[in-house]
Write an enzyme that holds these catalytic residues in place. Structure first.
Site, PDB file in Angstrom:
ATOM      1  N   HIS A   1       0.668  -0.848   0.276  1.00 19.00           N
ATOM      2  CA  HIS A   1       0.276   0.200   0.021  1.00 19.00           C
ATOM      3  C   HIS A   1       0.672   1.040   0.196  1.00 19.00           C
ATOM      4  O   HIS A   1       1.702   1.404   0.731  1.00 19.00           O
ATOM      5  CB  HIS A   1      -0.907   0.349   1.219  1.00 19.00           C
ATOM      6  CG  HIS A   1      -2.087   0.956   1.076  1.00 19.00           C
ATOM      7  ND1 HIS A   1      -1.778   2.217   2.339  1.00 19.00           N
ATOM      8  CD2 HIS A   1      -2.878   1.108   0.360  1.00 19.00           C
ATOM      9  CE1 HIS A   1      -2.845   2.949   2.566  1.00 19.00           C
ATOM     10  NE2 HIS A   1      -3.513   2.643   0.967  1.00 19.00           N
TER      11      HIS A   1
ATOM     12  N   GLU B   1      -3.689   4.143  -8.712  1.00 24.05           N
ATOM     13  CA  GLU B   1      -4.812   4.671  -7.935  1.00 24.05           C
ATOM     14  C   GLU B   1      -5.252   6.805  -8.231  1.00 24.05           C
ATOM     15  O   GLU B   1      -4.252   7.293  -7.510  1.00 24.05           O
ATOM     16  CB  GLU B   1      -5.366   4.558  -6.463  1.00 24.05           C
ATOM     17  CG  GLU B   1      -6.322   5.229  -6.142  1.00 24.05           C
ATOM     18  CD  GLU B   1      -6.858   5.387  -4.663  1.00 24.05           C
ATOM     19  OE1 GLU B   1      -5.589   4.694  -3.729  1.00 24.05           O
ATOM     20  OE2 GLU B   1      -7.826   7.017  -4.150  1.00 24.05           O
TER      21      GLU B   1
ATOM     22  N   GLU C   1       0.605  -0.203  -4.623  1.00 25.59           N
ATOM     23  CA  GLU C   1      -0.404   0.675  -5.102  1.00 25.59           C
ATOM     24  C   GLU C   1       0.188   1.803  -4.692  1.00 25.59           C
ATOM     25  O   GLU C   1       1.037   1.861  -4.015  1.00 25.59           O
ATOM     26  CB  GLU C   1      -1.291  -0.197  -4.021  1.00 25.59           C
ATOM     27  CG  GLU C   1      -3.102   0.802  -3.963  1.00 25.59           C
ATOM     28  CD  GLU C   1      -2.652   2.464  -3.713  1.00 25.59           C
ATOM     29  OE1 GLU C   1      -3.845   2.870  -3.339  1.00 25.59           O
ATOM     30  OE2 GLU C   1      -2.452   2.964  -2.694  1.00 25.59           O
TER      31      GLU C   1
ATOM     32  N   HIS D   1      -0.512  10.990  -1.821  1.00 26.73           N
ATOM     33  CA  HIS D   1      -1.824  10.862  -1.588  1.00 26.73           C
ATOM     34  C   HIS D   1      -2.760  11.521  -1.423  1.00 26.73           C
ATOM     35  O   HIS D   1      -4.200  11.744  -2.081  1.00 26.73           O
ATOM     36  CB  HIS D   1      -1.904  10.187  -0.107  1.00 26.73           C
ATOM     37  CG  HIS D   1      -3.443   9.111   0.592  1.00 26.73           C
ATOM     38  ND1 HIS D   1      -3.720   9.568   1.137  1.00 26.73           N
ATOM     39  CD2 HIS D   1      -3.887   8.405   0.294  1.00 26.73           C
ATOM     40  CE1 HIS D   1      -5.408   9.229   1.536  1.00 26.73           C
ATOM     41  NE2 HIS D   1      -5.243   8.326   0.897  1.00 26.73           N
TER      42      HIS D   1
ATOM     43  N   ASP E   1      -1.314   5.932  -5.744  1.00 25.46           N
ATOM     44  CA  ASP E   1      -1.369   7.035  -5.336  1.00 25.46           C
ATOM     45  C   ASP E   1      -1.885   8.394  -6.174  1.00 25.46           C
ATOM     46  O   ASP E   1      -0.916   8.581  -6.578  1.00 25.46           O
ATOM     47  CB  ASP E   1      -2.459   8.263  -4.738  1.00 25.46           C
ATOM     48  CG  ASP E   1      -2.343   6.248  -2.925  1.00 25.46           C
ATOM     49  OD1 ASP E   1      -3.931   6.224  -3.289  1.00 25.46           O
ATOM     50  OD2 ASP E   1      -1.713   6.888  -2.670  1.00 25.46           O
TER      51      ASP E   1
HETATM   52  O1  G3P Z   1      -6.493   1.828  -3.128  1.00 19.94           O
HETATM   53  C1  G3P Z   1      -6.794   1.498  -2.038  1.00 19.94           C
HETATM   54  C2  G3P Z   1      -6.338   2.324  -0.732  1.00 19.94           C
HETATM   55  O2  G3P Z   1      -5.147   2.750  -1.560  1.00 19.94           O
HETATM   56  C3  G3P Z   1      -7.636   3.274  -0.896  1.00 19.94           C
HETATM   57  O3  G3P Z   1      -7.672   4.020  -0.173  1.00 19.94           O
HETATM   58  O4  G3P Z   1      -7.127   6.534   0.938  1.00 19.94           O
HETATM   59  O5  G3P Z   1      -5.288   4.425   1.001  1.00 19.94           O
HETATM   60  O6  G3P Z   1      -5.506   5.685  -1.340  1.00 19.94           O
HETATM   61  P1  G3P Z   1      -6.130   5.218   0.415  1.00 19.94           P
HETATM   62 MG    MG Z   2      -4.361   4.801  -1.998  1.00 16.64          MG
END
Ligand code: G3P
Ligand code: MG
Length: 235
Positions: free
Chosen positions: A6, A108, A33, A48, A35
């Site tokens: 993450h 994402e 993953e 993020h 952002d």
């Molecule tokens: O993509 C999974 C997760 O990252 C979604 O929430 O706020 O951590 O971007 P967030």
């Molecule tokens: Mg995310």
């Protein structure tokens, strides 16, 4: 069940920095993953929050700063002094590093209001120009339907994941409209029956953000295909 790092590997290195992606690879993860959002001048970068305050030594909205101003900020010191000098990476830097490290990716898309379609188009145009057909196609996810509609148009052959904090009652329709392959859901609002229904409908469930190994084991039992985790615990 797959463990997807993450924001790189946010428990062990400053999230969404190159150090975080290197940490994920070093701990044996196969996929990460991260952002993606846009600077004011439209450069796709990996961060993020919609502001710089929490994870950099800058302040204010990302969408109000040009890339040159963001690129010089420190994005590591806040996590630990040993990471001082880590920067906010561009999407290009992250994709090139993941390719070098052999990491599969989930991009994402996090748009700011009014640039939903543009954020996805710019990020995907860059990714399409860099990412070879020989590597596993990136998974494109977003909480924002307009981003996923743009992704479907621009990169129809790349799988889409529809993100939601809670399973929406009309998830079948939403997923069908976007031709999504998976639902990415907050594990805290998820139960066994929902996972069974989604998988019976032909979609994969990926659950975020799981740090507790016992919870991970339960999600696996339910049939969750992958978890997003800040740590490289076994699954
Ligand atoms: O993509 C999974 C997760 O990252 C979604 O929430 O706020 O951590 O971007 P967030
Ligand atoms: Mg995310």
């Amino acid at each position: 069940m797959m463990v997807i790092g993450h924001r790189g590997l946010a428990g062990l290195a400053p999230e969404n920095t190159l150090a975080s992606f290197r940490a994920a690879a070093a701990h044996g993860l196969a996929m990460v993953e991260f952002d993606v959002r846009l600077s004011r001048d439209g450069v796709p970068l990996v961060l993020h929050d919609d502001t710089l305050d929490r994870t950099t030594n800058g302040t204010g909205p990302v969408a109000e700063r040009d890339w040159t101003g963001i690129a010089g900020l420190d994005a590591g010191w806040w996590f630990a002094p040993a990471f001082a000098g880590e920067t906010v990476p561009s999407l290009e830097q992250v994709l090139r590093l993941c390719l070098d490290l052999g990491l599969a990716v989930n991009m994402e898309i996090k748009p700011d209001a009014g640039r939903e379609t543009r954020t996805a188009e710019i990020a995907l145009a860059l990714a399409l120009s860099l990412w070879p057909d020989s590597a596993p196609p990136p998974v494109v996810s977003s909480f924002d339907a307009a981003c996923l509609e743009a992704a479907r148009r621009v990169a129809p052959h790349w799988p889409r994941g529809l993100l939601a904090e809670e399973l929406p009652p009309d998830w079948r329709d939403r997923a069908r409209r976007l031709d999504a392959a998976a639902l990415h859901l907050d594990h805290r609002a998820l139960d066994a029956g929902q996972v069974a229904g989604i998988t019976a409908g032909g979609l994969a469930v990926r659950a975020y953000t799981v740090t507790d190994p016992a919870r991970a084991a339960l999600l696996r039992e339910w049939g969750v295909a992958a978890i997003f985790s800040d740590y490289p615990h076994s699954s």
